[in-house]
Design an enzyme around this catalytic site. Structure first.
Site, PDB file in Angstrom:
ATOM      1  N   LEU A 222       0.952  -1.031   0.002  1.00 34.77           N
ATOM      2  CA  LEU A 222       0.079  -0.071  -0.051  1.00 34.77           C
ATOM      3  C   LEU A 222       0.793   1.324   0.044  1.00 34.77           C
ATOM      4  O   LEU A 222       1.764   1.428   0.880  1.00 34.77           O
ATOM      5  CB  LEU A 222      -1.008   0.182   1.134  1.00 34.77           C
ATOM      6  CG  LEU A 222      -2.074  -1.000   1.264  1.00 34.77           C
ATOM      7  CD1 LEU A 222      -2.769  -0.607   2.711  1.00 34.77           C
ATOM      8  CD2 LEU A 222      -3.063  -0.696   0.012  1.00 34.77           C
TER       9      LEU A 222
ATOM     10  N   LYS B 133       5.031  -1.314  13.388  1.00 30.44           N
ATOM     11  CA  LYS B 133       4.941  -0.258  12.170  1.00 30.44           C
ATOM     12  C   LYS B 133       4.457   1.280  12.582  1.00 30.44           C
ATOM     13  O   LYS B 133       4.684   2.235  11.969  1.00 30.44           O
ATOM     14  CB  LYS B 133       3.527  -0.800  11.604  1.00 30.44           C
ATOM     15  CG  LYS B 133       3.874  -2.102  10.707  1.00 30.44           C
ATOM     16  CD  LYS B 133       2.552  -2.739  10.312  1.00 30.44           C
ATOM     17  CE  LYS B 133       2.596  -4.170   9.760  1.00 30.44           C
ATOM     18  NZ  LYS B 133       1.599  -5.072   9.469  1.00 30.44           N
TER      19      LYS B 133
ATOM     20  N   ASP C 264       3.810  -6.287  16.587  1.00 28.95           N
ATOM     21  CA  ASP C 264       3.604  -5.925  14.940  1.00 28.95           C
ATOM     22  C   ASP C 264       3.203  -4.690  14.681  1.00 28.95           C
ATOM     23  O   ASP C 264       3.948  -3.901  13.805  1.00 28.95           O
ATOM     24  CB  ASP C 264       3.080  -7.017  14.234  1.00 28.95           C
ATOM     25  CG  ASP C 264       3.252  -7.085  12.742  1.00 28.95           C
ATOM     26  OD1 ASP C 264       4.595  -6.940  12.177  1.00 28.95           O
ATOM     27  OD2 ASP C 264       2.293  -6.898  12.178  1.00 28.95           O
TER      28      ASP C 264
END
Lengths: 376, 376
Positions: A170, A239, A235
């Site tokens: 993305l 990010k 996780d």
């Protein structure tokens, strides 16, 4: 024809998919006047390099065989019998990579592409930057290490790309960089950056118990082998840290407030996966369900998101309007809402599949093409 | 410090906003090691250039005065008394721009930035490309002219950026280029690319008559002075053509099927604006309302969109699921749904404000920073 020499670190799913994309895009890239020369491929144990990296490369037949061998669980070193190449073992690997970077970095440019999932590449990457190379990362770990490492990695801002570290392919990092370079101040980012947690949170709305949703997700292959690796939120935190640092925050992982969906006493050191799934998880159903119902009284839904605003960087469950891009999220899509001066009333929204080897590798490949002007 | 010389064509709202952004981003860009040198500014009648474009530039005080003068409706030529510069009239303008492009193009690079809204810049832009310059466009018209012109403009694909021609500053073109360069085949694009028509179509859902919605939009300043310029769909068709050509279609405006929201007999040559608003428009209410109701029977809503799929390029009203990104659209946001191999089940969605001088100029500025590696 512009030639871009590449050295790939990591031959897992993303690395192999990248090699396959490179091979299948040959004629497309030739039309654009570009040739990607893969001069070396590493896994954790070996480096396979072209016989003379200045002039030769690993050919497509060789690259596809490397993919085949790694898929089958074999070692890269078995490629010795397949064609002309140099093979170096674990102990020689770092030194040899640095020699290649010295040889090519300033002369023609070299893209060192990190598709591994380890902290161990930091030294190689920072040395490569010092030697004039570009680096392209799908690997989140080097960017979420100490601030001192981060500073080195981004010391040449035009020489690093890392789109696939957040939201797979993305266009998140590329879009944020555009906003930043145009001087539009980013005020707030809210993102659902875990396909697994996005799926779990949207399924909760229908009144299903958390434990059943996680069980279903696990059997569909949506979660890590131990679903706690998703439910713990680390996780997403990684990010969030990458986004926060991109916006200029000088913070480390420990500064991020992370809400785990399971309590400390159900952590992997205290409970087996089976025990967690059968006994631990169902104990959480009522608490989560009460929160879902409380949110729905206000027309809201629960989402597991990162929130960045000023110096705040948090990861966890938030109540969000049912009628926002995040609130409407279904399935495993990622969504990012960006608020800035230009996007003040309504956010800029980027939404789509944020996981999978195909789209992650496509993001890496787009990054490589994006730095082409730096090559001779 | 990397210096990027710029020549600006067009001093309307977007051009002026760009100059203001450039001035206010000085310290930000200096941190990135970049200096934007505005060496000339044109409107349709004059070129104001630095006294020696190789070494000097128009300073910030001068640029802001140019903005002030143009906002007040005066001519750039009045700047003569404000500071050291060269001023050329309409007849000398093209020749002088080409001289500047020859001088700087191959030597240091020159970015020719087109923020005008005319076809007249095509010759200058194609000459600039031939002379080694980069071009950055917010102006849609040169890209929607004959195929032969388009081919020339994109003959050096790395030397052209035109993000702000579609969706203002939304990262539409940049994202499509990333997808294309990674070899991910784009199968379908559906986009609501007119803030005005997006607003009109979403308001229709509540059962309001078209004529009242358009009247309200006009008085809120959401429409062009003559709302038929929006309702006719030609602006959307122009954006659709730019997207179609980016995907490789070799088509012209006439090949695009465009559905106008008003019939031929209400066109500007046959009806004044007032007559259209008071008498023409209300005649369309029932027809549109019937279509809205018919769509809602299937759980759908009407959206005015462009659809690109294979060789198909259409612009007009489509029935779309209420529960899609386009179907949920409210207000004047633009939305683009992109389907490809990587985004096959769920599209990649980009959504946000797709109009306004601020965001359009921010998109142009991001484009300029994006080509920095091409400059010495």
């Amino acid at each position: 024809m512009k030639k871009i020499p590449l050295l790939l670190l990591g031959c897992g799913g993303v690395g192999r998919q990248l090699l396959q994309h490179i091979v299948s895009c040959r004629s497309l890239h030739a039309q654009q006047g570009i040739k990607l020369r893969v001069i070396g491929v590493c896994d954790s144990k070996s480096l396979v390099a072209a016989s003379d990296v200045s002039v030769s490369e690993l050919d497509d037949r060789f690259l596809l065989e490397a993919c085949r061998i790694k898929s089958a669980g074999s070692s890269l070193s078995t490629l010795r019998s397949f064609g002309e190449c140099q093979i170096y073992g674990h102990s020689e690997l770092p030194q040899r990579v640095i020699e290649i970077a010295s040889l090519l970095g300033k002369a023609t440019g070299l893209a060192v592409v990190d598709c591994s999932a380890t902290m161990d590449t930091i030294d190689l990457l920072t040395r490569a930057i010092d030697l004039g190379c570009c680096i392209v990362l799908a690997n989140k770990k080097p960017l979420t290490s100490l601030m001192e490492h981060y500073d080195k990695l981004v010391s040449q801002p035009r020489h690093i790309r890392h789109e696939s570290t957040v939201g797979a392919g993305l266009p998140v990092i590329a879009s944020l960089n555009r906003i930043l370079s145009s001087g539009d101040p980013i005020r707030r980012i809210v993102g659902s950056l875990s396909g697994t947690l996005g799926y779990v949170m949207s399924e909760l709305e229908d009144g299903k118990p958390l434990s059943e949703i996680v069980k279903a997700a696990k059997s569909l292959g949506y979660t890590e082998p131990d679903p706690r690796d998703d439910l713990g939120g680390m996780d997403v935190a990684r990010k969030a840290l990458i986004l926060a640092r991109l916006l200029g925050s000088r913070i480390v992982m420990d500064s991020i407030k992370v809400e785990s969906l399971y309590p400390e006493e159900m952590s992997p050191s205290k409970m087996s996966i089976d025990e967690f799934m059968s006994t631990g998880l169902p104990l959480l159903d009522k608490y989560i369900n009460d929160r879902v119902q409380k949110a729905s009284l206000h027309g809201n839904v629960l989402r597991y998101v990162c929130v960045l605003e000023g110096s705040r960087c948090e990861v966890g469950i938030q109540e969000l309007p049912k009628n926002s891009a995040l609130g409407r999220l279904k399935g495993s899509d990622n969504v990012l809402e960006i608020y800035s001066r230009c996007y003040s009333q309504q956010p800029l929204v980027i939404q789509g599949a944020g996981a999978g080897n195909d789209t992650t590798a496509a993001g890496v490949l787009a990054d490589i093409l994006d730095i082409q002007d730096l090559f001779n």
